[in-house]
Scaffold this motif. Sequence first.
Motif, PDB file in Angstrom:
ATOM      1  N   SER A 532      39.855 -76.534 -65.248  1.00 58.63           N
ATOM      2  CA  SER A 532      39.730 -76.116 -63.750  1.00 58.63           C
ATOM      3  C   SER A 532      39.513 -75.518 -63.332  1.00 58.63           C
ATOM      4  O   SER A 532      39.389 -74.216 -63.898  1.00 58.63           O
ATOM      5  CB  SER A 532      41.030 -76.718 -63.635  1.00 58.63           C
ATOM      6  N   TYR A 533      38.760 -75.627 -62.556  1.00 62.73           N
ATOM      7  CA  TYR A 533      38.510 -74.295 -61.665  1.00 62.73           C
ATOM      8  C   TYR A 533      39.460 -73.427 -60.840  1.00 62.73           C
ATOM      9  O   TYR A 533      38.850 -72.985 -60.301  1.00 62.73           O
ATOM     10  CB  TYR A 533      37.311 -74.025 -60.880  1.00 62.73           C
ATOM     11  N   GLN A 534      40.547 -74.021 -60.519  1.00 63.68           N
ATOM     12  CA  GLN A 534      41.515 -73.774 -60.015  1.00 63.68           C
ATOM     13  C   GLN A 534      41.669 -72.092 -59.950  1.00 63.68           C
ATOM     14  O   GLN A 534      42.066 -70.794 -59.043  1.00 63.68           O
ATOM     15  CB  GLN A 534      42.869 -74.160 -60.261  1.00 63.68           C
ATOM     16  N   TYR A 535      41.811 -71.626 -61.077  1.00 69.23           N
ATOM     17  CA  TYR A 535      41.888 -69.836 -61.507  1.00 69.23           C
ATOM     18  C   TYR A 535      40.522 -68.969 -61.914  1.00 69.23           C
ATOM     19  O   TYR A 535      40.263 -67.666 -61.669  1.00 69.23           O
ATOM     20  CB  TYR A 535      43.135 -69.930 -62.437  1.00 69.23           C
ATOM     21  N   ALA A 536      39.225 -69.793 -61.591  1.00 68.37           N
ATOM     22  CA  ALA A 536      37.751 -68.848 -61.765  1.00 68.37           C
ATOM     23  C   ALA A 536      36.975 -68.528 -60.778  1.00 68.37           C
ATOM     24  O   ALA A 536      36.701 -69.498 -60.221  1.00 68.37           O
ATOM     25  CB  ALA A 536      36.975 -69.581 -62.823  1.00 68.37           C
ATOM     26  N   ARG A 537      37.950 -68.252 -59.405  1.00 71.18           N
ATOM     27  CA  ARG A 537      38.094 -67.521 -58.556  1.00 71.18           C
ATOM     28  C   ARG A 537      38.773 -66.512 -57.726  1.00 71.18           C
ATOM     29  O   ARG A 537      39.459 -66.233 -58.219  1.00 71.18           O
ATOM     30  CB  ARG A 537      37.572 -69.286 -57.504  1.00 71.18           C
ATOM     31  N   ARG A 538      38.001 -66.172 -56.502  1.00 71.25           N
ATOM     32  CA  ARG A 538      38.910 -65.244 -55.547  1.00 71.25           C
ATOM     33  C   ARG A 538      39.355 -66.179 -54.592  1.00 71.25           C
ATOM     34  O   ARG A 538      38.292 -65.951 -53.349  1.00 71.25           O
ATOM     35  CB  ARG A 538      38.275 -63.824 -56.149  1.00 71.25           C
ATOM     36  N   GLN A 539      40.666 -65.676 -54.303  1.00 73.17           N
ATOM     37  CA  GLN A 539      41.027 -66.254 -52.659  1.00 73.17           C
ATOM     38  C   GLN A 539      41.013 -64.959 -51.587  1.00 73.17           C
ATOM     39  O   GLN A 539      41.836 -64.228 -51.339  1.00 73.17           O
ATOM     40  CB  GLN A 539      42.763 -66.601 -53.401  1.00 73.17           C
ATOM     41  N   TRP A 540      40.176 -64.733 -51.418  1.00 67.65           N
ATOM     42  CA  TRP A 540      39.991 -63.805 -49.995  1.00 67.65           C
ATOM     43  C   TRP A 540      40.585 -64.092 -48.891  1.00 67.65           C
ATOM     44  O   TRP A 540      41.029 -62.899 -48.073  1.00 67.65           O
ATOM     45  CB  TRP A 540      38.403 -63.840 -49.673  1.00 67.65           C
TER      46      TRP A 540
END
Length: 666
Positions: A532-540
């Motif tokens: 999953s990429y759910q946590y490999a990102r930044r929620q700007w």
Amino acid sequence: MKLNIVKEDPWLEDYKEEIYQRWIRFQLAKEELVNVEGSLSEFASGHQYFGINFDTRRHGWVYREWAPEADALFLTGDFNGWDRNSHPLERNQWGVWELFLPFEPYKERIIHKSLVKVHVKGGGSSRDRIPAYIRRVVQDEETKDFSGQLWFPDIPFVWTDAHFSPAYTQEGPLIYECHVGMGQEKEGVGTYREFADIIIPKVKNLGYNAIQLMAVMEHPYYGSFGYHVSNFFCPSSRFGTPEDLKYLVNTAHELGLAVIMDVVHSHAVQNVSEGLNEFDGSDHQYFHAGPRGYHEVWDSKLFDYGKWEVKRFLLSSLKYWLQEFHFDGFRFDGVTSMLYFHHGLITFDHFEKYFHKDVDWDAIIYLQLANALIKEVKSSAISIAEEVSGMPGVCRQPDEGGIGFDYRMAMGIPDFYIRMLKEKKDEDWDILEFWKELSDRRYREKTIAYAESHDQALVGDKSIAFWLMDKEMYFHMQVDDKNIVIDRGMALHKLFRLFTSSLGGEGYLNFMGNEFGHPEWIDFPREGNNWSYQYARRQWSLAEDPKLRYQFLLQWDKAMVQLIKKNRVLLAPFAEQLHADPKNKVLIFRRGDLIFAFSFHPESSIPDYKFRAPAMGQYQLVLNSDDREFGGFGRIDSSKTYFTNQNQELSIYMTNRTALVFKRID
């Protein structure tokens, strides 16, 4: 030879000879290279000789590879139908293999985007390998195999940054550390161009003057954070093409931001298929033989910095990134591991441990050469050491007894904050311990301070925001939601950042998303999370939502950075402590033209709090963490001016968990 670090620190007198030998060894090593190649920069031009290059004089392509213990090498790829025997290389007396491909017969076959490998026979094995100096590597989506890819597009990239000059020379480094792949909010891998168009303007708006890019060098495993490098001349193709990376750097320069690369020369991935390990069939071509060539903690290979061609390979990599991609410097990963045979896996509690039998002189010489080369190629470039042991002289010039870095990372600061949050109650914090931790650095060795590292945001650990607020962040970050856990967390999050940037060093670094207290950890796609990429990102969007409190932490970061820049705080001399009150947990100091007042007390707010100012006069409150625009309680009138009394004292309202910054206006 000045040996200044010994003159300035009497504790180093017993090690004067060894420090002197640092300079001698560097001089001899540099002289040897210059005598053979003409200059350090010429020596570091291996990428123009090795690998696949077009020779205009011979009018054809030349492929060269250093593989001293190999029995045979064959170039294979699209151009010959992946025949492993039709194109053998010839070996010279120095272990360099060469193949010439004339333009006319091969002009339709050696073309842009052709895939290649080199078939190596040696050490009793026969394997397809990726050329060591290759400029681009791509992965087959079906087989997952990596191959070298020839890259010479018809239209070269057009740079527009000829007049760019790094602002950190005038303001001190204000660095925004980032990862291109997880820089987007979407659940997927971000690209160089997306980062340039979407994220870099955000960084510019916050006021930072440099970005530090992680995971640029090609690495086969995405979840390694880019630290298990396989190909040292390749920008990672998972984020786009080399031109896309150039677009990113050019865009940053157009917006006035320098671009620093996180370079990994401390170790390499041990993968045989993708990397350098056992390239010529031996275990000691690029790396040390046997156990010395393996880092048990990192599960990776360790370079032999004493070898001529290893030095050429690594130094050429630095020159290549500076010239080809216009990077403005490097943050060297894992310097502590390089400096010592034990890789820093001990407690450094005595000067003796910085010297003698545990020190790898070959690594020190390499780092000295690397720093000299960086300045020779690009005088404005910056070099930063990730060095935790505190070895004396890391950030001093060789003729002073040093290694030549401009800055070292203040790695103890993030650990200190986490330790306070994990092990002590707020009421047990000692503000004198806070002062000591952030001001304890070597004389005239500049540091980059940071409140939290990217490691603390990874799964298995917690960011400062998560340590402070934890699950409450999921339920109580609405603007109109009152929650004492969130109130405490936001107040301390602001204090930690200003305390760090104003006191901790001559530069400041923030990892992307931490400026607004990003609530979630980083977890790259892996089998354990179903890829999953759910946590490999930044929620700007969290910081852009007017209904949520993240916006206040973001606005604080912007105001803090602008204050540090405008007043040249990072260029100012070491801070002067003006007032320390352990009982009320108040600490006040001056740095440059500013007075910083911190209260870490969990409850006590004190009216008419007096302290002696550095000079008589009128003072203005220029930053107040308790302002409502920063999510505070608005208890202090920020428009008020303050006058010293006859005793040269200022009287302020020192509210709990608050940071105040004053500036004399007459």
